[in-house]
Design an enzyme around this catalytic site. Sequence first.
Site, PDB file in Angstrom:
ATOM      1  N   MET A  14       0.886  -1.161   0.000  1.00  0.00           N
ATOM      2  CA  MET A  14       0.000   0.000   0.000  1.00  0.00           C
ATOM      3  C   MET A  14       0.922   1.207   0.000  1.00  0.00           C
ATOM      4  SD  MET A  14      -2.962   1.229  -0.069  1.00  0.00           S
ATOM      5  CE  MET A  14      -4.275   0.152   0.455  1.00  0.00           C
ATOM      6  N   ASP A  15       0.739   2.092  -0.974  1.00  0.00           N
ATOM      7  CA  ASP A  15       1.619   3.269  -1.098  1.00  0.00           C
ATOM      8  C   ASP A  15       0.974   4.500  -0.459  1.00  0.00           C
ATOM      9  OD1 ASP A  15       3.394   1.714  -2.500  1.00  0.00           O
ATOM     10  OD2 ASP A  15       3.090   2.702  -4.429  1.00  0.00           O
ATOM     11  N   GLY A  43       6.047  -5.686  -7.610  1.00  0.00           N
ATOM     12  CA  GLY A  43       5.447  -6.862  -8.248  1.00  0.00           C
ATOM     13  C   GLY A  43       4.033  -6.564  -8.713  1.00  0.00           C
ATOM     14  N   GLU A 143      11.872  -7.244  -3.932  1.00  0.00           N
ATOM     15  CA  GLU A 143      11.207  -6.837  -2.682  1.00  0.00           C
ATOM     16  C   GLU A 143      10.648  -8.048  -1.937  1.00  0.00           C
ATOM     17  OE1 GLU A 143       9.874  -2.200  -3.415  1.00  0.00           O
ATOM     18  OE2 GLU A 143       8.407  -3.750  -3.862  1.00  0.00           O
ATOM     19  N   ASN A 187      17.699   0.172 -13.133  1.00  0.00           N
ATOM     20  CA  ASN A 187      17.858   1.571 -13.526  1.00  0.00           C
ATOM     21  C   ASN A 187      19.342   1.937 -13.332  1.00  0.00           C
ATOM     22  OD1 ASN A 187      18.262   2.146 -10.802  1.00  0.00           O
ATOM     23  ND2 ASN A 187      16.200   2.952 -10.490  1.00  0.00           N
ATOM     24  N   GLY A 219      15.752   7.550 -21.630  1.00  0.00           N
ATOM     25  CA  GLY A 219      15.352   6.316 -22.305  1.00  0.00           C
ATOM     26  C   GLY A 219      16.017   5.081 -21.719  1.00  0.00           C
ATOM     27  N   ASP A 246       8.521   0.082 -13.225  1.00  0.00           N
ATOM     28  CA  ASP A 246       7.640  -1.102 -13.233  1.00  0.00           C
ATOM     29  C   ASP A 246       6.848  -1.163 -14.538  1.00  0.00           C
ATOM     30  OD1 ASP A 246       8.486  -1.700 -10.652  1.00  0.00           O
ATOM     31  OD2 ASP A 246       6.958  -0.389  -9.778  1.00  0.00           O
ATOM     32  N   SER A 276       3.320   6.890 -18.295  1.00  0.00           N
ATOM     33  CA  SER A 276       2.997   6.637 -16.877  1.00  0.00           C
ATOM     34  C   SER A 276       3.420   7.785 -15.962  1.00  0.00           C
ATOM     35  CB  SER A 276       3.636   5.332 -16.405  1.00  0.00           C
ATOM     36  OG  SER A 276       5.000   5.534 -16.096  1.00  0.00           O
ATOM     37  N   GLY A 281       0.774   8.198  -8.995  1.00  0.00           N
ATOM     38  CA  GLY A 281       0.483   6.811  -8.624  1.00  0.00           C
ATOM     39  C   GLY A 281       1.318   5.838  -9.421  1.00  0.00           C
TER      40      GLY A 281
HETATM   41  O1  RIB Z   1       8.491   1.032  -8.016  1.00  0.00           O
HETATM   42  C1  RIB Z   1       7.564   1.769  -7.250  1.00  0.00           C
HETATM   43  C2  RIB Z   1       7.135   0.971  -6.067  1.00  0.00           C
HETATM   44  O2  RIB Z   1       8.220   0.791  -5.190  1.00  0.00           O
HETATM   45  C3  RIB Z   1       6.054   1.611  -5.226  1.00  0.00           C
HETATM   46  O3  RIB Z   1       4.766   1.277  -5.661  1.00  0.00           O
HETATM   47  C4  RIB Z   1       6.387   1.130  -3.821  1.00  0.00           C
HETATM   48  O4  RIB Z   1       5.406   0.319  -3.261  1.00  0.00           O
HETATM   49  C5  RIB Z   1       7.718   0.405  -3.940  1.00  0.00           C
HETATM   50  O5  RIB Z   1       7.557  -0.950  -3.987  1.00  0.00           O
END
Ligand code: RIB
Length: 302
Positions: A14-15, A43, A143, A187, A219, A246, A276, A281
């Site tokens: 949860m962010d 993920g 993670e 990255n 890029g 992501d 994005s 978000g």
């Molecule tokens: O890559 C971004 C993500 O990193 C976020 O959504 C946060 O939850 C962390 O996992």
Amino acid sequence: MEQFDIVVAGSINMDLFFEINKLPALGETIEGQAFHLLQGGKGANQAIAAAKLGKKVAMIGCVGNAAFGDLALKNFETYKVNHKHVHRSEGYTGVAMVNIFQTKKRDNSIIIVPGANKKMTRAMIDQALPMILRAKIVLVQLEIPLDVVEYLIDLCYEHDIPVVLNPAPYQILSQSAIQKASFIIPNEIEVGQMFPNHSIELNCAQYPNKLIVTRGFMGAVYHNYREFKILNAIKVNPIDTTGAGDTFVAAFASKYIENKDIDAAIQYANVCAGLSITKVGAQESSPTSEEVNRYLSEHQDE
Ligand code: RIB
């Protein structure tokens, strides 16, 4: 048994987004400008991004047994991501504090507290094995416990299932995992942590058609056995860069499985990651296939 284009094994968070001008000093309290409570986790972000691009996706992961876990499962249902292998554990779901700096580049910094993500086990991968073995590609990040990541990479290698490793946040990886992953997408910071003594060009040349380094506004780069290639990002006004990596990974995998063309997959991923960052978000901001197609048809001549 159902077959998935993409199986993602990874974190679900949860962010908590704080839009701020600066970080507080120790002992200081400051006022932020805005707050957002949104779904995240590298993920889950990758799973949702691929589903929004029209792929059939399944998630393997672990959430806590309270409200954030319920919300995460509901979120997978909203985006039609299969969550049969998302487990509930005692304790809390992973959380992330995401600071978005209200500067021109809209950079961010993130603190994660992994919670249930750390409860992922090899047994959970074993349980999902029949599903993994039918996937066109598997995505994994760092993670969740490293031994689970390396176990999954081993299994995929053994069964000839392509696996994309997004080494974020960086942890020391075994040489075997590096060799066995089909693609590694860090990255610039993560590639520097992985191979501290070499330039990006040299690293890419050492892992041709495997190591793809994302460089934000510049890029992405890789080496294709013949030359070092720079594939440009699209030009947009950034609002929030969280989750751009992501989206890149998910979009790369989504396009790659269509015709195994690495260049085309990176170009598509650059477009998706660029789109994005025009919204706040990590999941709400990743584009749908319709949005990508619209952008591509409006920018055909560039
Ligand atoms: O890559 C971004 C993500 O990193 C976020 O959504 C946060 O939850 C962390 O996992």
